[in-house]
Design a protein around this motif. Structure first.
Motif, short mmCIF file in Angstrom:
data_model
loop_
_atom_site.label_atom_id
_atom_site.label_comp_id
_atom_site.label_asym_id
_atom_site.label_seq_id
_atom_site.Cartn_x
_atom_site.Cartn_y
_atom_site.Cartn_z
N LEU A 51 0.83 -1.20 0.00
CA LEU A 51 0.00 0.00 0.00
C LEU A 51 0.87 1.25 0.00
CD1 LEU A 51 -2.85 -0.94 2.51
CD2 LEU A 51 -3.07 -0.62 0.04
N ALA A 52 1.92 1.26 0.84
CA ALA A 52 2.79 2.42 0.92
C ALA A 52 3.55 2.65 -0.38
CB ALA A 52 3.76 2.26 2.09
N ARG A 53 4.07 1.58 -0.97
CA ARG A 53 4.83 1.74 -2.21
C ARG A 53 3.93 2.12 -3.39
NH1 ARG A 53 9.28 3.23 -0.12
NH2 ARG A 53 10.58 1.61 0.81
N ARG A 54 2.72 1.59 -3.42
CA ARG A 54 1.79 1.96 -4.50
C ARG A 54 1.39 3.43 -4.41
NH1 ARG A 54 -1.28 -1.74 -7.40
NH2 ARG A 54 -0.52 -3.89 -7.24
N GLY A 61 4.82 6.83 5.66
CA GLY A 61 3.58 6.08 5.49
C GLY A 61 3.67 4.67 6.03
N ILE A 62 4.82 4.02 5.82
CA ILE A 62 5.01 2.66 6.33
C ILE A 62 4.93 2.66 7.85
CG2 ILE A 62 6.72 0.82 6.62
CD1 ILE A 62 7.62 1.33 3.75
N VAL A 63 5.55 3.63 8.50
CA VAL A 63 5.53 3.68 9.97
C VAL A 63 4.11 3.87 10.49
CG1 VAL A 63 6.27 5.01 11.98
CG2 VAL A 63 7.91 4.45 10.18
N LEU A 64 3.34 4.78 9.89
CA LEU A 64 1.96 4.99 10.34
C LEU A 64 1.12 3.74 10.12
CD1 LEU A 64 1.18 8.64 9.16
CD2 LEU A 64 1.49 7.82 11.50
N LEU A 65 1.30 3.09 8.98
CA LEU A 65 0.56 1.85 8.72
C LEU A 65 0.98 0.76 9.70
CD1 LEU A 65 0.60 1.78 4.81
CD2 LEU A 65 -1.39 2.15 6.28
N ALA A 66 2.25 0.76 10.09
CA ALA A 66 2.72 -0.23 11.06
C ALA A 66 2.07 -0.01 12.43
CB ALA A 66 4.24 -0.16 11.19
N VAL A 67 1.88 1.25 12.82
CA VAL A 67 1.18 1.53 14.07
C VAL A 67 -0.26 1.03 13.97
CG1 VAL A 67 0.42 3.32 15.68
CG2 VAL A 67 2.64 3.53 14.56
N ALA A 68 -0.90 1.27 12.82
CA ALA A 68 -2.27 0.79 12.63
C ALA A 68 -2.32 -0.73 12.73
CB ALA A 68 -2.80 1.25 11.27
N TYR A 69 -1.33 -1.40 12.16
CA TYR A 69 -1.27 -2.86 12.26
C TYR A 69 -1.16 -3.30 13.72
CZ TYR A 69 0.60 -7.55 12.33
OH TYR A 69 0.80 -8.88 12.63
N GLY A 70 -0.29 -2.64 14.47
CA GLY A 70 -0.12 -2.99 15.87
C GLY A 70 -1.41 -2.82 16.66
N ALA A 177 -10.67 0.33 16.22
CA ALA A 177 -10.85 0.23 14.78
C ALA A 177 -10.86 1.62 14.13
CB ALA A 177 -12.15 -0.51 14.47
N LEU A 178 -11.54 2.58 14.76
CA LEU A 178 -11.58 3.93 14.21
C LEU A 178 -10.20 4.58 14.23
CD1 LEU A 178 -14.93 5.28 15.74
CD2 LEU A 178 -14.44 4.80 13.33
N LEU A 179 -9.46 4.38 15.32
CA LEU A 179 -8.12 4.95 15.40
C LEU A 179 -7.20 4.34 14.35
CD1 LEU A 179 -6.08 6.77 16.76
CD2 LEU A 179 -5.71 5.00 18.49
N VAL A 184 -4.50 4.80 8.92
CA VAL A 184 -4.39 4.35 7.54
C VAL A 184 -4.68 5.50 6.58
CG1 VAL A 184 -5.39 2.83 5.79
CG2 VAL A 184 -4.91 1.94 8.08
N PHE A 185 -5.72 6.26 6.89
CA PHE A 185 -6.07 7.42 6.05
C PHE A 185 -4.93 8.42 5.99
CE2 PHE A 185 -7.68 11.81 6.00
CZ PHE A 185 -8.23 11.85 4.72
N LEU A 186 -4.36 8.75 7.16
CA LEU A 186 -3.26 9.71 7.20
C LEU A 186 -2.03 9.17 6.49
CD1 LEU A 186 -3.56 10.95 10.90
CD2 LEU A 186 -4.24 12.18 8.83
N ALA A 187 -1.78 7.87 6.63
CA ALA A 187 -0.59 7.27 6.03
C ALA A 187 -0.64 7.29 4.51
CB ALA A 187 -0.42 5.83 6.51
#
Length: 329
Positions: A51-54, A61-70, A177-179, A184-187
């Protein structure tokens, strides 16, 4: 086709191998757990990276998505963020926040572990193994869908086989889920390319210096955790928050200076891998294991990790030499 998706397959297995086995949380005798851990960890790491590379959002973006994953794994799947008795611990004794009903120490700690060890380090290592394709997507749209499905299946399997299921209530689950969705939106918001004049003056540290910094940061993270009862959970939480801020500020600053590139990114990742490798030895496994089998497993994983890093460094050097020859020609 096999060569094209090989890095994606590598990341699929590398994420759980680093995040659980190299860390020492699971012994080599539990490799069968990859059946559920690879879809959860590997599917998540793949989805984050692709998602980040696309979208072209880079490492922020990868870091923010990683926080969302956590948040998704620990808040919705294992629900350890809310379970005061998770894994036999008494989290109410570790910087528990009344009203919010979460452990500040555990939240700050476990999200940091996922951001670094489960997502960012495996991605950086795998990209270092294929430096010519480090910034491009590895999967087409069907592969991206498969990664998402694997993540969902891995999450469902982990929830079904959870040893201590816990129900925090719909409201708290919805809040997580909302957080995660907001992150994800910000990333994935496209960044405006920086103007040429915004590059900072001076030259950033070299690869070896970044490796040393990464190792020091890893020690500053894990040593307080290993002594949390002596230091106190609130102090360890403060140390971790200060460490996160320091690492983010310095890396952002360095990455904007001339000379920052593959070797520096590899240095950060290599420091994370080597930190996990030494941590695996004093870390008691989460399941009962013969001490000798655990020691042998830790040795095998540590040697394999070093071999992987040597291979990655060799490929970066070859790639850099090839680019130099092409430029000279």
């Amino acid at each position: 086709m096999g060569k094209r998706i090989a890095p994606a397959l590598g990341l699929f297995f590398l994420s759980p191998l680093i995040g659980e086995f190299l860390l020492g949380n699971l012994p080599v005798t539990m490799l069968v757990a990859l059946i559920t851990l690879a879809p959860l960890y590997g599917g998540g790491a793949l989805l984050v990276r692709e998602l980040a590379r696309r979208r072209g959002v880079g490492w922020p973006g990868i870091v923010l998505l990683a926080v969302a994953y956590g948040l998704i794994e620990e808040g919705l799947v294992t629900r350890s963020l809310f379970n005061p008795g998770f894994a036999g611990m008494d989290l109410r004794s570790y910087a528990w926040i009344p009203g919010v009903e979460v452990s500040a120490w555990w939240t700050v700690f476990v999200l940091g572990v996922h951001v670094v060890g489960s997502i960012c380090v495996p991605i950086a290592v795998m990209e270092s193994l294929v430096p010519a394709r480090a910034s491009e997507p590895w999967l087409r749209r069907p592969g991206l869908v498969v990664a998402g499905v694997l993540l969902v299946l891995g999450a469902a399997a982990s929830a079904v086989f959870a040893t201590d299921p816990y129900d925090p209530g719909f409201g708290r689950l919805a809040g997580v889920a909302l957080l995660a969705g907001l992150l994800v939106f910000l990333a994935l918001r496209r960044r405006t390319p920086a103007a040429p004049g915004t590059i900072r003056s001076g030259r950033g540290p070299g690869g070896w210096a970044v490796l040393a910094f990464s190792l020091a940061a890893g020690a500053a993270f894990w040593l307080p955790v290993m002594n949390v009862d002596a230091l106190g959970a609130w102090l360890v939480t403060a140390i971790h928050l200060a460490l996160y801020a320091t690492v983010c500020v310095l890396v952002v600053r360095w990455s904007g200076q001339p000379g920052w590139g593959m070797w520096q990114r590899f240095g950060l990742a290599a420091g994370g891998v080597l930190t996990y490798a030494w941590h695996g030895f004093p870390q008691p496994p989460a399941v009962p294991t013969d001490p000798m089998a655990d020691l042998i497993g830790n040795l095998v994983f540590a040697v394999a990790a070093v071999a992987l890093l040597v291979t990655a460094a060799t490929r970066i050097r070859s790639h850099a030499a090839g680019r130099y020859v092409e430029w000279v020609a």
